[in-house]
Design a protein around this motif. Sequence first.
Motif, PDB file in Angstrom:
ATOM      1  N   SER A  64       0.828  -1.210   0.000  1.00 32.96           N
ATOM      2  CA  SER A  64       0.000   0.000   0.000  1.00 32.96           C
ATOM      3  C   SER A  64       0.861   1.258   0.000  1.00 32.96           C
ATOM      4  N   ALA A  65       1.805   1.265  -0.901  1.00 31.48           N
ATOM      5  CA  ALA A  65       2.633   2.452  -1.086  1.00 31.48           C
ATOM      6  C   ALA A  65       1.843   3.490  -1.879  1.00 31.48           C
ATOM      7  N   LEU A  66       2.218   4.731  -1.735  1.00 29.19           N
ATOM      8  CA  LEU A  66       1.595   5.799  -2.511  1.00 29.19           C
ATOM      9  C   LEU A  66       2.584   6.284  -3.558  1.00 29.19           C
ATOM     10  N   VAL A  67       2.045   6.688  -4.691  1.00 28.82           N
ATOM     11  CA  VAL A  67       2.881   7.203  -5.765  1.00 28.82           C
ATOM     12  C   VAL A  67       2.433   8.626  -6.064  1.00 28.82           C
ATOM     13  N   ILE A  68       3.371   9.546  -6.041  1.00 37.90           N
ATOM     14  CA  ILE A  68       3.053  10.942  -6.315  1.00 37.90           C
ATOM     15  C   ILE A  68       3.894  11.407  -7.505  1.00 37.90           C
ATOM     16  N   ASP A  69       3.197  11.901  -8.495  1.00 37.49           N
ATOM     17  CA  ASP A  69       3.873  12.327  -9.727  1.00 37.49           C
ATOM     18  C   ASP A  69       3.489  13.776  -9.960  1.00 37.49           C
ATOM     19  N   ILE A  70       4.457  14.668  -9.846  1.00 37.52           N
ATOM     20  CA  ILE A  70       4.162  16.090  -9.979  1.00 37.52           C
ATOM     21  C   ILE A  70       4.619  16.570 -11.343  1.00 37.52           C
ATOM     22  N   GLY A  71       3.688  17.055 -12.127  1.00 35.59           N
ATOM     23  CA  GLY A  71       4.025  17.590 -13.441  1.00 35.59           C
ATOM     24  C   GLY A  71       3.649  19.059 -13.527  1.00 35.59           C
ATOM     25  N   THR A  72       3.850  19.623 -14.701  1.00 35.52           N
ATOM     26  CA  THR A  72       3.534  21.042 -14.857  1.00 35.52           C
ATOM     27  C   THR A  72       2.032  21.276 -14.819  1.00 35.52           C
ATOM     28  N   SER A  73       1.293  20.389 -15.428  1.00 37.57           N
ATOM     29  CA  SER A  73      -0.147  20.629 -15.512  1.00 37.57           C
ATOM     30  C   SER A  73      -0.881  20.065 -14.307  1.00 37.57           C
TER      31      SER A  73
END
Lengths: 516, 453
Positions: free
Chosen positions: B10-19
């Motif tokens: 139950s890991a979390l994945v965070i992906d931060i992009g420009t939009s």
Amino acid sequence: MAASAADIRSALSLPEGSASAGPSQPKKAHTNTRKPDGISRELYSLIGPSAPSLAAQLAKPRLKQKPNFGGTVPRTKWEIRTFKNPARQDGLELKHWERSSDDPAAEYRFAKYNIQPTNYTYSQDEYTRFLDDNEWTKEETDYLFSVVQDFDSRWYIIYDRYAYPNGLTRSLEDLKDRYYSVCRKLVRNRPWAGDEAGRAQLLSSFQFDKDREITRKKYILSLENRTPDQIAEEEALYVEVKRLEHNERKFKKDRENLLRILAGIDSGLPDVVEDDGGPLGVLADGVGMSAGGAGSSRKKTTKKGTQAAADVETPSTPSVAGTPAIKRPNPVKNAAYDAQHCIVRVETPATGAATKAAHQPAYLRSYKLPTPKAAIAPKITQALAELGISLTRLVMPTRETTALLETLLENTTILIETKRQVDKVDYDIQVLKNRLASRDQSQPADGGEATKTEGRNGMEINGASTAAEAEGEDGRAQSVMSARSARSRKHPRRSVSVSSVDTTSTRAGPKRQKRG
Amino acid sequence: MVNYGGDEVSALVIDIGTSSLRAGYAGDDAPKAIIPTAYGYHPALPDNDVTMSDHVEGSPSDKPKYRNIYIGQSGPSVWREGMEIANPVVEGLIQDFHPIKPLIDHALTKVMRVNSSEHPVLVTEPTWNTTANRERMAEIMFEEFNVPAFYIANTGVLNAFAAGKGTALVVDIGQSMASVTPVVDGFVLRKGLSYSPLPKLIHAHARHLLVSPTSHRRGIELFPHQLIASKSPVDVNALPNYQLRQNRIAGTTNSWRNWAENREVDEWLQTVAGVLEPGWNDQLVAQRPPRQYEFPTGYNTYFGRERYEVGEQYFYHSPQLIVRIYFSGILLICLIKHICMEASNANLPKNIMALIGDALRTCDIELRQVLAGNIVLTGGGSQFTGVADRLASEITRTFPHGKIHAPGNPIERRYGGWLGGSILASLGTFHQLWISREEWQEHGKAIVAQRCK
């Protein structure tokens, strides 16, 4: 009432308990048999239990059965558990779901995939003794080894990340060369516990040829940098080479087939070698040549064929000629070997080219038993019979007996020939005597000289005619015979056949071949 | 379970992009929370006495520029008086870390409703990320979100993983950046990376095209819906008939206006603009039917040639066009124009084929074939109509053995980085790579560079 009804029944001889029971009767049918599913009560009461096939068809429509997952096995229970990964040095505990039946103390099942490759380290002493290099400092070598370890020998990445401060710019080949050479030196110079084979294998796994790699990369680069035109040309050439090869192969096949038809199935055909050299072999000679490729390959084939033909021509071995691919032992070794195994080799005719005509396949010796010439065969048989020798086939045609038989026949022939000549000479003497006698009678004194010349002339003129044939034959046969006997004893019959006027090699050729 | 090597923690994945910022559970096939990265704010007053929002716990010397922050689906897109818009991500890199915490916090607690201290977190980063940035990100996650474990992974690698490849040439076209990243065995070849703000050029070109008047139409006004009180339908090419919300005009900040107009341009780009699949061809352009588009003002018109001219910029820059974009509105005499043209050409963002060519050229000769055969096209910008087909045709022209992997599923394309992270963080063999809180406390920032290679 019931009793009266039974009485009436018996009186009317009606069957007991029929379906036509009156309403006053208790419903026996319903109590005895159960109404099957899928049939209405009213219908069943009408048709009774006597329509089982119909009832079976009228099964009540049902909902689809629920699938039974897992059968009767009890449901698996899962529970969330913390686990530790033995591949980690710290005590991080993560949670995941596991079957409650699983052993909680079991090792984390993905830990086994954490495999560390063996890393080589060296001491300062080892470095100074074996590993010193003008181009590399120890610090940089250390750095290289740490990077290699970090990226598990993934060289592209090692090269990408390699950034030694204030260092030279190293190419991928430099790095590989340094690393592998250090590993090689370490393996070679350290005491080795295992066997030498293992060590050699390890060393070979560290083998790296820098120059070869660079050349290879250059070659790839040049391949990459081809223009579309060059690629197209290369394609075309490749197709051309393929086509030529195909033609060549087809030609060879045709030739072989033809030879088989002409010379029989067991003619060894050692010079026809199926050239299955791949296209790479041809291409290696140079891409530029197209016709040259096929030409050279053919030349190679014929050369190989000649050699094979020379090797194969050993009539004393009664086997079919081996494939030319099998290398024969060299002649020096043969001498001892042959003596030991009673192998006799026969000199092959030193023909310039290994033509089909010159090839002599394997044969049985009995096929080559000398036979007298058909013309004088009865005479020979007769002569031998007079001598008490039976000229049937040899029971065991060994080399020696065959040779003896050959001499015998030759001698007999000579004997017969001599006898014939003696007869002729006797006859001539007789004729001359007769003529002399007749001349003495008719012209006793005067024409002695003239007659002599005339007689000489006549003899010369008659050289071509029947009378004088014997004389011409006589002289020539003698000389040819002497030459023949000096030349070889292998052709006994020729000595007979050559007795005719024309003994040129042109005639001898086909004859010999016929014999073969 | 072992068969596919997955082990979900139950890991979390965070992906931060420009939009947008994407967050979700590892092992899922799509992010649960997708919120815009841009945020609205009311600027902090110059007076320091004003209490700051308790979201922010920056160092005293480095105060955030905002007083109130508006995040999420009803954040920047809702008009508020005096609200400015800002984006912490510039050219793919996080330049301002102050709003990052509220953004992530919003995604995790408001949208996903999870407690971050219970889940390991995997964060993505672009290849050109700086060491300071990733260390800062680790610091935020450990110190402010109290995550038990953290990992930062490269979007290039993750995109390759999402496509099921360990070795690939990842062509990522985002909202602000187009990048080409060679990935070998799950590692980025940093020397081979090439990137350019190409999508921004497309955007600028499109905006210029819309707002500048042409022979057959006036410049189009890009008022967003939020500023329009009423409108009535008009004929094609007719003057729009609309009423602005006059009460809002005064309170609208420039940054919000700009942001909203850019959204209109983006909308237009995504709806109408396209790329010609076989390459630029005047005849083909004439054959393609024009497409109608209606702007929020009610103005509607047909776009024919223009919609392909915009997309063509992905693959080919015409110098005149560039000058027009960069120096539109400025009167230049011919000589200056010429000089500027030279200058602008040098600064021009590289087009996709140039990026791919650069990336391959720096790679080892042996790798080129492999990489050209494993081109992964990803990123939301790659969904520009026709880009995938055009790229395929361009690739086959340049590299005969080139092959493109472009997922047909738009989710996979837009959130490829997140998806790769989801795959990676749910692998059983990955769990030994997490940076644990214990390690963070023991080694400090150095562990990030050491672990996340």
